[in-house]
Design a protein around this motif. Structure first.
Motif, PDB file in Angstrom:
ATOM      1  N   LEU A   1       0.822  -1.216   0.000  1.00 43.78           N
ATOM      2  CA  LEU A   1       0.000   0.000   0.000  1.00 43.78           C
ATOM      3  C   LEU A   1       0.852   1.261   0.000  1.00 43.78           C
ATOM      4  O   LEU A   1       0.332   2.364  -0.126  1.00 43.78           O
ATOM      5  N   ALA A   2       2.175   1.110   0.166  1.00 43.61           N
ATOM      6  CA  ALA A   2       3.051   2.286   0.260  1.00 43.61           C
ATOM      7  C   ALA A   2       3.067   3.062  -1.051  1.00 43.61           C
ATOM      8  O   ALA A   2       3.113   2.498  -2.140  1.00 43.61           O
ATOM      9  N   GLY A   3       3.021   4.397  -0.930  1.00 45.55           N
ATOM     10  CA  GLY A   3       3.158   5.272  -2.092  1.00 45.55           C
ATOM     11  C   GLY A   3       1.912   5.432  -2.924  1.00 45.55           C
ATOM     12  O   GLY A   3       1.950   6.027  -3.993  1.00 45.55           O
ATOM     13  N   SER A   4       0.811   4.907  -2.480  1.00 41.91           N
ATOM     14  CA  SER A   4      -0.416   5.024  -3.273  1.00 41.91           C
ATOM     15  C   SER A   4      -1.584   5.376  -2.372  1.00 41.91           C
ATOM     16  O   SER A   4      -2.058   4.548  -1.607  1.00 41.91           O
ATOM     17  N   ARG A   5      -2.066   6.602  -2.480  1.00 39.24           N
ATOM     18  CA  ARG A   5      -3.187   7.024  -1.659  1.00 39.24           C
ATOM     19  C   ARG A   5      -4.496   6.414  -2.137  1.00 39.24           C
ATOM     20  O   ARG A   5      -5.500   6.439  -1.444  1.00 39.24           O
ATOM     21  N   GLY A   6      -4.491   5.838  -3.341  1.00 41.07           N
ATOM     22  CA  GLY A   6      -5.725   5.261  -3.864  1.00 41.07           C
ATOM     23  C   GLY A   6      -6.214   4.069  -3.064  1.00 41.07           C
ATOM     24  O   GLY A   6      -7.364   3.669  -3.177  1.00 41.07           O
ATOM     25  N   HIS A   7      -5.312   3.500  -2.272  1.00 42.90           N
ATOM     26  CA  HIS A   7      -5.703   2.332  -1.485  1.00 42.90           C
ATOM     27  C   HIS A   7      -6.363   2.714  -0.162  1.00 42.90           C
ATOM     28  O   HIS A   7      -6.837   1.856   0.557  1.00 42.90           O
ATOM     29  N   PHE A   8      -6.370   3.998   0.154  1.00 43.53           N
ATOM     30  CA  PHE A   8      -6.889   4.402   1.454  1.00 43.53           C
ATOM     31  C   PHE A   8      -8.241   5.082   1.292  1.00 43.53           C
ATOM     32  O   PHE A   8      -8.554   5.656   0.249  1.00 43.53           O
ATOM     33  N   VAL A   9      -9.028   5.025   2.324  1.00 40.47           N
ATOM     34  CA  VAL A   9     -10.384   5.577   2.297  1.00 40.47           C
ATOM     35  C   VAL A   9     -10.379   6.921   3.005  1.00 40.47           C
ATOM     36  O   VAL A   9      -9.839   7.061   4.087  1.00 40.47           O
ATOM     37  N   ASP A  10     -10.974   7.903   2.351  1.00 37.05           N
ATOM     38  CA  ASP A  10     -11.123   9.220   2.971  1.00 37.05           C
ATOM     39  C   ASP A  10     -12.305   9.175   3.938  1.00 37.05           C
ATOM     40  O   ASP A  10     -13.450   8.943   3.536  1.00 37.05           O
ATOM     41  N   ILE A  11     -12.021   9.408   5.201  1.00 35.56           N
ATOM     42  CA  ILE A  11     -13.056   9.363   6.227  1.00 35.56           C
ATOM     43  C   ILE A  11     -13.651  10.759   6.366  1.00 35.56           C
ATOM     44  O   ILE A  11     -12.925  11.715   6.664  1.00 35.56           O
TER      45      ILE A  11
END
Length: 352
Positions: A339-349
């Protein structure tokens, strides 16, 4: 020498393999053929000089073996008397069986009872009423008890006082989860020391020695003036039997010299922990200070080999439990995971 049929239908072998002055062997079997076979084998062994007399039954009680172990070896151990008391208590709880009858069943049943809380700690001041259910004993404690009792038979065998196999050689130790290792944060230390100082100057100094050098409470509490010199504390008669010297500041040395001897102040520490509301795992009261020293030492960039020497551990494996506090320990996990280096894998809360 004879083979004869008995009234109950069995056959009796009665012979002296080593001659009329040798040991007599009598054995009952179910058939004449078996009796003849046994008689020929025994007499043949006697003629060849290979016949072994049956070992005499060992009717000594388990407590007698423990007493013999203590007199011949246990008395040389640092905590030999304490070990002896624990062993005698174990033997008595198992019914103090005779050596010839003692088996794995005695210990495994005792262990099961201990795990179920059948036996309590019959020490003075335990606060437990007669007949009250005791707390179950930990698997780690029972593993130590197994090792202690097994060592008794091993040592007696080396001394020629025990014949045959160790009755506990095949008993496996219990598996258990690694215990939590608590340590104090930088913010928790000042309130604890302030409360200790108010209760006892000696207790406050002992705690500071533990935090500054990683000493065990008993090592710090029992210091003599001769052990504190040249801005070093020289620990002797340690748990590992090896002396070690740990540097301290000149200020701490002056404070120690002014108060020694400390006397018994263990109880004060327990009172202070309760007063400031520290939540510590069971069995880790004063030892939290040693854990705190080691944890902060590694977090501040210390190396594991130096820590081993300071703590006085016999092996590096014992010290490695603090390795994960090092700033660099597993640090690459954060940068090298998928998941490092990619914000696409994270959810905006969403914010409220």
């Amino acid at each position: 020498m004879s083979i004869k049929k008995l009234d109950d239908g069995q056959w009796l072998v009665d012979c002296r393999p080593e001659g009329r002055n040798g040991p007599r062997v009598r054995q009952k079997v179910q058939s004449k053929n078996e009796a003849v076979h046994i008689e020929r084998r025994l007499m043949g062994d006697g003629a060849n000089g290979t016949f072994e007399k049956k070992a005499k039954r060992d009717d000594r009680r388990l407590t007698a073996l423990i007493d013999l172990w203590f007199k011949s070896h246990g008395c040389t151990l640092k905590r030999g008397e304490e070990r002896q008391r624990a062993l005698v208590s174990m033997a008595e709880r198992m019914g103090d069986p005779r050596a010839a009858d003692f088996s794995t069943t005695h210990f495994t049943q005792y262990r099961a009872d201990r795990l179920a809380g059948k036996y309590g700690r019959e020490s003075a001041g335990s606060g437990r009423k007669k007949g009250e259910q005791a707390k179950p004993v930990s698997a780690n404690t029972l593993n130590h008890e197994l090792a202690y009792l097994r060592a008794v038979f091993n040592e007696l065998e080396r001394l020629g006082e025990w014949k045959g196999d160790n009755p506990l050689s095949k008993v496996r130790a219990l598996k258990f989860d690694e215990t939590e290792m608590a340590y104090l944060s930088v913010e928790q230390i000042p309130p604890l020391l302030a409360d200790l100082d108010a209760r006892s100057v000696a207790a406050g100094l002992v705690a500071r020695i533990c935090l500054a050098t990683g000493a065990r409470w008993s090592e710090a509490e029992g210091l003599a003036a001769r052990q504190v010199r040249d801005c070093r504390i020289h620990y002797t008669r340690t748990k590992s039997s090896k002396n070690r010297a740990v540097p301290i500041t000149e200020t701490l040395q002056k404070q120690i010299k002014a108060v020694l001897p400390f006397g018994d102040c263990y109880k004060r520490f327990g009172e202070a922990v309760a007063a400031v509301g520290l939540d510590l795992p069971a069995g880790q009261l004063t030892h939290v200070l040693r854990h705190t020293f080691a944890s902060h030492y590694m977090m501040n960039g210390g190396d594991i080999l130096t820590l081993q020497r300071v703590l006085g551990h016999a092996s590096l494996a014992m010290t490695m439990k603090y390795a994960h506090f090092s700033p660099g320990h597993l640090a690459d996990v954060v940068n090298l995971n998928p998941l490092a280096g990619s914000r696409g894998h994270f959810v905006d809360i969403p914010k409220d």
